[in-house]
Scaffold this motif. Structure first.
Motif, PDB file in Angstrom:
ATOM      1  N   LYS A  79       0.769  -1.137  -0.144  1.00  0.00           N
ATOM      2  CA  LYS A  79       0.127   0.026   0.020  1.00  0.00           C
ATOM      3  C   LYS A  79       0.975   1.154  -0.101  1.00  0.00           C
ATOM      4  O   LYS A  79       0.391   2.318  -0.488  1.00  0.00           O
ATOM      5  CB  LYS A  79      -0.807  -0.152   1.121  1.00  0.00           C
ATOM      6  N   ALA A  80       1.878   1.283   0.667  1.00  0.00           N
ATOM      7  CA  ALA A  80       2.996   2.330   0.740  1.00  0.00           C
ATOM      8  C   ALA A  80       3.475   2.659  -0.763  1.00  0.00           C
ATOM      9  O   ALA A  80       3.830   3.719  -0.923  1.00  0.00           O
ATOM     10  CB  ALA A  80       4.160   2.036   1.595  1.00  0.00           C
ATOM     11  N   GLN A  81       3.412   1.634  -1.545  1.00  0.00           N
ATOM     12  CA  GLN A  81       4.054   1.884  -2.990  1.00  0.00           C
ATOM     13  C   GLN A  81       2.964   2.938  -3.735  1.00  0.00           C
ATOM     14  O   GLN A  81       3.376   3.726  -4.463  1.00  0.00           O
ATOM     15  CB  GLN A  81       4.121   0.835  -3.916  1.00  0.00           C
ATOM     16  N   VAL A  82       1.808   2.894  -3.340  1.00  0.00           N
ATOM     17  CA  VAL A  82       0.788   3.816  -3.665  1.00  0.00           C
ATOM     18  C   VAL A  82       1.023   4.957  -3.135  1.00  0.00           C
ATOM     19  O   VAL A  82       0.938   5.164  -1.704  1.00  0.00           O
ATOM     20  CB  VAL A  82      -0.648   3.207  -3.804  1.00  0.00           C
ATOM     21  N   GLY A  83       1.410   6.173  -3.913  1.00  0.00           N
ATOM     22  CA  GLY A  83       1.809   7.499  -2.933  1.00  0.00           C
ATOM     23  C   GLY A  83       0.357   7.947  -2.379  1.00  0.00           C
ATOM     24  O   GLY A  83      -0.604   8.124  -3.088  1.00  0.00           O
ATOM     25  N   GLY A  84       0.513   8.169  -1.207  1.00  0.00           N
ATOM     26  CA  GLY A  84      -0.380   8.892  -0.193  1.00  0.00           C
ATOM     27  C   GLY A  84      -1.848   8.327  -0.197  1.00  0.00           C
ATOM     28  O   GLY A  84      -2.203   7.380   0.036  1.00  0.00           O
ATOM     29  N   ASP A  85      -2.807   9.125  -0.702  1.00  0.00           N
ATOM     30  CA  ASP A  85      -4.339   8.827  -0.956  1.00  0.00           C
ATOM     31  C   ASP A  85      -4.579   8.515  -2.297  1.00  0.00           C
ATOM     32  O   ASP A  85      -3.751   8.721  -3.133  1.00  0.00           O
ATOM     33  CB  ASP A  85      -5.066  10.035  -0.581  1.00  0.00           C
ATOM     34  N   VAL A  86      -5.702   7.787  -2.489  1.00  0.00           N
ATOM     35  CA  VAL A  86      -6.194   7.629  -3.742  1.00  0.00           C
ATOM     36  C   VAL A  86      -7.725   8.336  -3.777  1.00  0.00           C
ATOM     37  O   VAL A  86      -8.536   8.200  -2.977  1.00  0.00           O
ATOM     38  CB  VAL A  86      -6.480   6.157  -3.947  1.00  0.00           C
ATOM     39  N   ARG A  92      -4.355  17.914 -17.301  1.00  0.00           N
ATOM     40  CA  ARG A  92      -3.942  19.260 -18.096  1.00  0.00           C
ATOM     41  C   ARG A  92      -3.992  20.149 -16.971  1.00  0.00           C
ATOM     42  O   ARG A  92      -3.434  20.949 -16.832  1.00  0.00           O
ATOM     43  CB  ARG A  92      -4.786  19.133 -19.472  1.00  0.00           C
ATOM     44  N   ARG A  93      -5.239  20.212 -16.577  1.00  0.00           N
ATOM     45  CA  ARG A  93      -5.515  21.426 -15.597  1.00  0.00           C
ATOM     46  C   ARG A  93      -4.542  21.076 -14.489  1.00  0.00           C
ATOM     47  O   ARG A  93      -4.248  22.094 -13.615  1.00  0.00           O
ATOM     48  CB  ARG A  93      -6.992  21.369 -15.279  1.00  0.00           C
ATOM     49  N   LEU A  94      -4.631  19.937 -13.692  1.00  0.00           N
ATOM     50  CA  LEU A  94      -4.197  19.918 -12.511  1.00  0.00           C
ATOM     51  C   LEU A  94      -2.805  19.351 -12.378  1.00  0.00           C
ATOM     52  O   LEU A  94      -2.061  19.249 -11.224  1.00  0.00           O
ATOM     53  CB  LEU A  94      -4.890  19.231 -11.443  1.00  0.00           C
ATOM     54  N   ALA A  95      -2.100  19.081 -13.484  1.00  0.00           N
ATOM     55  CA  ALA A  95      -0.852  18.422 -13.591  1.00  0.00           C
ATOM     56  C   ALA A  95      -0.468  17.353 -12.594  1.00  0.00           C
ATOM     57  O   ALA A  95       0.633  17.277 -11.776  1.00  0.00           O
ATOM     58  CB  ALA A  95       0.166  19.725 -13.330  1.00  0.00           C
ATOM     59  N   VAL A  96      -1.391  16.285 -12.862  1.00  0.00           N
ATOM     60  CA  VAL A  96      -1.423  15.163 -11.911  1.00  0.00           C
ATOM     61  C   VAL A  96      -1.596  13.996 -13.110  1.00  0.00           C
ATOM     62  O   VAL A  96      -1.807  14.062 -14.111  1.00  0.00           O
ATOM     63  CB  VAL A  96      -2.308  14.660 -10.884  1.00  0.00           C
ATOM     64  N   ARG A  97      -0.941  12.716 -12.574  1.00  0.00           N
ATOM     65  CA  ARG A  97      -1.045  11.641 -13.600  1.00  0.00           C
ATOM     66  C   ARG A  97      -2.363  10.863 -13.050  1.00  0.00           C
ATOM     67  O   ARG A  97      -2.557  10.566 -11.712  1.00  0.00           O
ATOM     68  CB  ARG A  97       0.168  10.602 -13.141  1.00  0.00           C
ATOM     69  N   ALA A  98      -3.067  10.345 -14.126  1.00  0.00           N
ATOM     70  CA  ALA A  98      -4.485   9.954 -13.650  1.00  0.00           C
ATOM     71  C   ALA A  98      -4.392   8.609 -14.562  1.00  0.00           C
ATOM     72  O   ALA A  98      -4.037   8.568 -15.758  1.00  0.00           O
ATOM     73  CB  ALA A  98      -5.641  10.667 -13.848  1.00  0.00           C
ATOM     74  N   VAL A  99      -5.283   7.516 -14.053  1.00  0.00           N
ATOM     75  CA  VAL A  99      -5.641   6.301 -14.783  1.00  0.00           C
ATOM     76  C   VAL A  99      -7.118   6.311 -14.901  1.00  0.00           C
ATOM     77  O   VAL A  99      -7.798   6.744 -13.951  1.00  0.00           O
ATOM     78  CB  VAL A  99      -4.911   4.989 -14.426  1.00  0.00           C
ATOM     79  N   THR A 150     -14.081   4.661 -13.980  1.00  0.00           N
ATOM     80  CA  THR A 150     -13.800   5.889 -13.003  1.00  0.00           C
ATOM     81  C   THR A 150     -12.320   6.334 -13.421  1.00  0.00           C
ATOM     82  O   THR A 150     -11.584   5.871 -14.241  1.00  0.00           O
ATOM     83  CB  THR A 150     -13.501   5.132 -11.763  1.00  0.00           C
ATOM     84  N   VAL A 151     -12.089   7.535 -12.827  1.00  0.00           N
ATOM     85  CA  VAL A 151     -10.781   8.239 -13.121  1.00  0.00           C
ATOM     86  C   VAL A 151     -10.077   8.207 -11.757  1.00  0.00           C
ATOM     87  O   VAL A 151     -10.634   8.497 -10.611  1.00  0.00           O
ATOM     88  CB  VAL A 151     -10.727   9.610 -13.454  1.00  0.00           C
ATOM     89  N   ARG A 152      -8.824   7.549 -11.543  1.00  0.00           N
ATOM     90  CA  ARG A 152      -8.019   7.494 -10.310  1.00  0.00           C
ATOM     91  C   ARG A 152      -6.937   8.102 -10.448  1.00  0.00           C
ATOM     92  O   ARG A 152      -6.251   8.126 -11.204  1.00  0.00           O
ATOM     93  CB  ARG A 152      -7.771   5.953 -10.108  1.00  0.00           C
ATOM     94  N   ILE A 153      -6.537   8.776  -9.175  1.00  0.00           N
ATOM     95  CA  ILE A 153      -5.266   9.792  -9.218  1.00  0.00           C
ATOM     96  C   ILE A 153      -4.690   9.386  -8.021  1.00  0.00           C
ATOM     97  O   ILE A 153      -5.269   9.334  -6.703  1.00  0.00           O
ATOM     98  CB  ILE A 153      -5.911  11.135  -9.329  1.00  0.00           C
ATOM     99  N   GLU A 154      -3.648   8.538  -7.747  1.00  0.00           N
ATOM    100  CA  GLU A 154      -3.082   8.632  -6.445  1.00  0.00           C
ATOM    101  C   GLU A 154      -2.181   9.987  -6.157  1.00  0.00           C
ATOM    102  O   GLU A 154      -1.435  10.619  -6.946  1.00  0.00           O
ATOM    103  CB  GLU A 154      -1.649   7.636  -6.584  1.00  0.00           C
ATOM    104  N   HIS A 155      -2.450  10.663  -5.183  1.00  0.00           N
ATOM    105  CA  HIS A 155      -1.869  11.801  -4.660  1.00  0.00           C
ATOM    106  C   HIS A 155      -1.542  11.762  -3.215  1.00  0.00           C
ATOM    107  O   HIS A 155      -2.423  11.364  -2.345  1.00  0.00           O
ATOM    108  CB  HIS A 155      -2.902  12.888  -4.980  1.00  0.00           C
ATOM    109  N   ALA A 156      -0.568  12.879  -2.868  1.00  0.00           N
ATOM    110  CA  ALA A 156      -0.241  13.007  -1.444  1.00  0.00           C
ATOM    111  C   ALA A 156      -1.151  13.555  -0.629  1.00  0.00           C
ATOM    112  O   ALA A 156      -1.484  13.298   0.552  1.00  0.00           O
ATOM    113  CB  ALA A 156       1.239  13.773  -1.374  1.00  0.00           C
ATOM    114  N   ARG A 157      -1.955  14.562  -1.118  1.00  0.00           N
ATOM    115  CA  ARG A 157      -2.835  15.207  -0.490  1.00  0.00           C
ATOM    116  C   ARG A 157      -4.278  15.052  -1.068  1.00  0.00           C
ATOM    117  O   ARG A 157      -4.742  15.988  -1.935  1.00  0.00           O
ATOM    118  CB  ARG A 157      -2.710  16.708  -0.172  1.00  0.00           C
TER     119      ARG A 157
END
Lengths: 261, 333
Positions: free
Chosen positions: B243-250, B267-274, B279-286
């Motif tokens: 789980k720690a491999q996944v960065g922060g929250d999902v 494009r707008r938020l400069a994050v990587r999403a899949v 669904t659209v999923r984003i792993e993000h620290a915050r």
């Protein structure tokens, strides 16, 4: 050796327990041949009088040993179907990953089938007087020996055939294609004499023919005249023993092969 | 060094921890195909003695094929498997005496009682008499089914049967217990119960437990898991490590047009999403802040949005890029 005996014994014991706890099996293996005997015996009595039967006995009497063999065949089929179901259910996998020896596995199953066949056979043997066959002690003893060999051979053969089969439907097909014709062409239903040339030969190479002959000769021990043109007692028993041993060895070999790297 | 490894059956990547605890299972470069279909491709892993180890993967991922190899039912077409220090290719008989196996299909005879099933099993392993009887009763006791010893198995519930099966697999005192999808078909409460019994067994008797599962919560209870996907191991570690491999929250946003939304978010938020299904999923620290931004910008296109700590399902998505099929089945059940 001790371990193999334990393995073999526990398989046998399981067969016994299952059998006692499944009444329908007891009835099925016994009643079906009985119904065959009574209906076919009564129906064909008038039109069919095979050579070698006692005067006045007719088809009911001729057919009697054949039906005894049929009881053994059905019992063997029932216990083999249980093996197919075991495979399907996953029970067999548990046995296969245990340290069991292939020969112990086949021996346990075959002895189980033989015991059940003999129990049903003995009940049926009690009906011999109804067929007009008087039985002495020697005749009963010889008949039991013949039935034991045939039951052992048929259960091993069933196991050999069923080992690779995944479904009970598949087994029914094979049964109708191999086991029933084996019985029909054994002299159980009609004698080889008088049959067309090719059929006569098929019956001569059918190992079950000698099982039926051994049983017929055993039943008529006191009256050898009634056994017609059957193979002699000694060779019939010898070939039946060979049939049992070859079926057993083949079943053990196929189990070993499927379970060895 | 090389010679020593050959003797102990340990490979070149063995860690100090492996040496200290001993290896229950070592699988190196194993491959298996059914005709053209590759079921396992170059699978390697280790299970330490006393570990509670799980294979997590959706159905069809190769778990059962791998299980049959470990249980000595089939042979690898390539590679090598050592179980409890014995090479399966040459010492299969020795391995069989030391493993207890619970197959996916029910392995009990319903016409026998629970105790009779265990005695039958013991005889196959050369045990008999009062020693076998007391061992069988102790095994039933251990799994909490001793009171049902005299009942015909066909009268027992699914959960109790599973426990009797596990007890059966323990009669001959194996060092390694293998279970293929042991909790399939059990309801969630019974399933949790069953897994607890296995854990207890692992702790109190030092039995190494290796199981396969497509239930995420079951995998969560394992000491270590390997994620099996399309015949390959795509991740190995403790549930926490994975789980720690996944960065922060999902952050997961449900939408009718996931591809379009993903592009806009990236494009707008400069994050990587899949995108996974709808669904659209984003792993993000915050995660909370990100979810807030996403709702502000694209609220109209989103049916619902959630933020959470990574689950094993997120791990699966993280390493494979595809949805965990078993998890979906779970949600709809």
């Amino acid at each position: 050796m001790k371990e193999a005996a334990l393995q073999c014994g526990t398989l046998w014991l399981r067969e016994m327990k299952r059998f006692v706890r499944q009444r329908s099996r007891v009835v099925g293996a016994f009643m079906q041949p009985l119904v065959f005997w009574l209906l076919l015996g009564a129906g064909l009595k008038a039109s069919f009088r095979p050579e070698g039967t006692a005067p006045g006995g007719g088809f009911v009497e001729y057919f009697y040993p054949g039906v005894l063999i049929l009881v053994l065949l059905f019992t063997a089929i029932f216990s083999t179907i249980a093996t197919v179901e075991d495979r399907h259910a996953g029970f067999l996998q548990g046995v296969l990953v245990s340290p069991i020896r292939p020969a112990a596995l086949v021996m346990g199953q075959a002895l189980g089938g033989t015991t059940l066949g003999l129990m049903e056979g003995l009940i049926f043997l009690a009906l011999a007087p109804l067929a007009g066959i008087p039985l002495g002690i020697a005749a009963i003893a010889a008949s039991v020996a013949a039935m034991a060999l045939v039951a052992f051979a048929l259960t091993s053969l069933g196991l050999l055939i069923a080992w690779r089969i995944e479904s009970t439907q598949g087994f029914h097909t094979i049964m109708n294609l191999i086991l029933m014709p084996l019985w029909m062409l054994s002299g159980a239903f009609f004698p080889a004499k008088g049959a067309p040339f090719w059929l006569g030969w098929a019956m001569r190479v059918n190992p079950l023919t000698y099982g039926v002959a051994a049983l017929r000769r055993s039943l008529y021990r006191a009256h050898p005249a009634f056994t017609g043109h059957l193979p002699a007692m000694g060779p019939s028993f010898a070939i039946s023993l060979g049939f049992a041993l070859v079926s057993f060895a083949a079943a053990a070999a196929i189990v070993r092969r499927s379970n060895a790297f | 060094m090389g010679a020593a490894n050959a003797k102990t059956g340990l490979g070149p990547h063995t860690t100090a921890e492996d040496v200290r605890t001993g290896l229950a299972v070592e699988v190196a470069g194993v491959g298996f195909s059914y005709g053209d279909r590759v079921a396992l491709a170059d699978v390697s892993f280790r299970v330490r003695s006393g570990e509670f180890f799980g294979f997590l993967g959706p159905n069809g991922g190769g778990k059962t094929t791998l299980f049959h190899l470990l249980a000595t039912l089939s042979v690898p077409q390539s590679g090598r498997i050592c179980v409890l220090g014995c090479d399966l290719a040459t010492e299969r008989a020795a391995v069989r005496r030391q493993i207890g196996v619970v197959f996916q299909n029910p392995g009990l005879d319903g016409k026998l009682t629970a105790l009779e099933n265990l005695l039958y099993h013991g005889h196959l392993y050369g045990m008999y008499g009062s020693r076998l009887r007391s061992r069988a009763l102790a095994a039933l006791e251990q799994l909490g089914v001793a009171s049902r010893a005299a009942d015909l198995v066909e009268t027992l519930s699914g959960g109790l049967r599973r426990r009797v099966e596990a007890a059966k697999a323990l009669v001959h005192d194996p060092a390694l217990l293998l279970l293929d999808e042991p909790s399939t078909g059990l309801d969630p409460v019974v399933r949790r119960d069953f897994t607890r019994y296995l854990q207890e067994l692992c702790r109190s008797r030092g039995v190494t437990v290796v199981l396969t599962t497509h239930y995420l919560e079951e995998a969560d209870l394992c000491d270590r898991i390997a994620v099996l996907h399309r015949g390959s191991i795509v991740a190995t570690g403790t549930p926490a490590e994975l789980k720690a491999q996944v960065g922060g929250d999902v952050v997961v946003a449900h939408t009718r047009s996931p591809t379009a939304l993903r592009e806009k978010i990236e494009r707008r938020l400069a994050v990587r999403a899949v995108t996974v299904d709808s669904t659209v999923r984003i792993e993000h620290a915050r995660g909370h802040e990100l979810a807030h931004h996403i709702m502000e910008a694209f609220g109209g296109e989103i049916d619902s949005i959630s933020v959470g700590h990574p689950t094993l399902e997120d791990v699966f998505v993280h390493v494979t890029g595809s949805r965990f099929a078993g998890a979906d089945e779970e949600a709809s059940a």
